[in-house]
Design a protein around this motif. Structure first.
Motif, short mmCIF file in Angstrom:
data_model
loop_
_atom_site.label_atom_id
_atom_site.label_comp_id
_atom_site.label_asym_id
_atom_site.label_seq_id
_atom_site.Cartn_x
_atom_site.Cartn_y
_atom_site.Cartn_z
N ALA A 62 0.84 -1.21 0.00
CA ALA A 62 0.00 0.00 0.00
C ALA A 62 0.86 1.25 0.00
N GLU A 63 1.95 1.24 0.76
CA GLU A 63 2.87 2.38 0.79
C GLU A 63 3.53 2.57 -0.57
N ARG A 64 3.94 1.48 -1.20
CA ARG A 64 4.56 1.57 -2.53
C ARG A 64 3.58 2.10 -3.56
N LEU A 65 2.34 1.61 -3.49
CA LEU A 65 1.31 2.07 -4.42
C LEU A 65 1.01 3.55 -4.20
N ALA A 66 0.91 3.97 -2.95
CA ALA A 66 0.68 5.38 -2.64
C ALA A 66 1.81 6.25 -3.18
N GLU A 67 3.04 5.79 -3.04
CA GLU A 67 4.18 6.55 -3.56
C GLU A 67 4.13 6.66 -5.08
N LEU A 68 3.75 5.59 -5.76
CA LEU A 68 3.61 5.65 -7.22
C LEU A 68 2.54 6.66 -7.63
N ILE A 69 1.44 6.66 -6.93
CA ILE A 69 0.35 7.60 -7.25
C ILE A 69 0.81 9.03 -6.97
N ARG A 70 1.50 9.24 -5.82
CA ARG A 70 2.01 10.58 -5.50
C ARG A 70 2.99 11.07 -6.57
N THR A 71 3.87 10.18 -7.00
CA THR A 71 4.84 10.55 -8.04
C THR A 71 4.13 10.92 -9.33
N GLY A 72 3.14 10.13 -9.71
CA GLY A 72 2.37 10.44 -10.92
C GLY A 72 1.64 11.77 -10.82
N LEU A 73 1.05 12.05 -9.66
CA LEU A 73 0.35 13.33 -9.46
C LEU A 73 1.33 14.49 -9.51
N ASN A 74 2.50 14.31 -8.90
CA ASN A 74 3.51 15.38 -8.93
C ASN A 74 3.99 15.64 -10.36
N CYS A 75 4.20 14.59 -11.13
CA CYS A 75 4.62 14.76 -12.53
C CYS A 75 3.55 15.48 -13.34
N ALA A 76 2.31 15.12 -13.11
CA ALA A 76 1.21 15.78 -13.83
C ALA A 76 1.13 17.25 -13.46
N GLN A 77 1.31 17.56 -12.17
CA GLN A 77 1.27 18.95 -11.71
C GLN A 77 2.44 19.74 -12.28
N GLU A 78 3.63 19.16 -12.30
CA GLU A 78 4.79 19.83 -12.87
C GLU A 78 4.59 20.09 -14.36
N HIS A 79 4.02 19.13 -15.06
CA HIS A 79 3.75 19.30 -16.48
C HIS A 79 2.74 20.43 -16.70
N GLU A 80 1.71 20.46 -15.87
CA GLU A 80 0.69 21.50 -15.99
C GLU A 80 1.30 22.87 -15.69
N ASN A 81 2.17 22.95 -14.69
CA ASN A 81 2.80 24.22 -14.33
C ASN A 81 3.78 24.70 -15.40
N SER A 82 4.41 23.76 -16.12
CA SER A 82 5.36 24.15 -17.15
C SER A 82 4.70 24.54 -18.46
N SER A 83 3.42 24.22 -18.59
CA SER A 83 2.68 24.57 -19.80
C SER A 83 2.06 25.94 -19.64
N GLY A 84 2.06 26.69 -20.69
CA GLY A 84 1.43 28.01 -20.66
C GLY A 84 -0.06 27.90 -20.92
N PRO A 85 -0.69 29.02 -21.24
CA PRO A 85 -2.13 29.01 -21.54
C PRO A 85 -2.45 28.06 -22.69
N GLY A 86 -3.52 27.32 -22.54
CA GLY A 86 -3.94 26.39 -23.59
C GLY A 86 -3.11 25.13 -23.66
N GLY A 87 -2.28 24.87 -22.59
CA GLY A 87 -1.49 23.65 -22.56
C GLY A 87 -0.23 23.71 -23.38
N ARG A 88 0.12 24.92 -23.87
CA ARG A 88 1.33 25.05 -24.69
C ARG A 88 2.51 25.45 -23.81
N THR A 89 3.67 24.93 -24.14
CA THR A 89 4.89 25.29 -23.41
C THR A 89 5.25 26.72 -23.79
N PRO A 90 5.53 27.57 -22.77
CA PRO A 90 5.85 28.98 -23.08
C PRO A 90 7.11 29.14 -23.89
#
Length: 90
Positions: A62-90
């Motif tokens: 369960a701890e390993r699965l939670a860590e995988l989910i956390r890592t995936g969520l962090n990657c998605a958030q970083e990707h979203e933060n690095s994208s500009g308006p409309g999902g385009r990279t600035p």
């Protein structure tokens, strides 16, 4: 097909559950967790709704699965933060 010949294995819900289990199985294998989910399976309930059963897992798994989910969520958030308006990279 009428109610007398209906088979749950031929329903859209069954195939959706089966495909979801296959996708999850592939990710668990890639993460080295395949042996940690011996009860993973697709199923239908009495109402014909597709369900995925993970079964019982150890606290460590369960701890390993939670860590995988956390890592995936962090990657998605970083990707979203690095994208500009409309999902385009600035």
């Amino acid at each position: 097909m009428d109610a007398a010949t209906w088979s749950p294995i031929h329903s859209r819900e069954w195939y959706a559950a089966r495909d979801a289990v296959a996708g999850l199985r592939d990710v668990l294998i890639a993460a080295g967790l395949d042996s940690e989910f011996p009860y993973l399976r697709a199923d239908l309930n009495a109402f014909g709704m597709g369900l995925i059963e993970l079964g019982r897992i150890s606290p460590h798994t369960a701890e390993r699965l939670a860590e995988l989910i956390r890592t995936g969520l962090n990657c998605a958030q970083e990707h979203e933060n690095s994208s500009g308006p409309g999902g385009r990279t600035p």
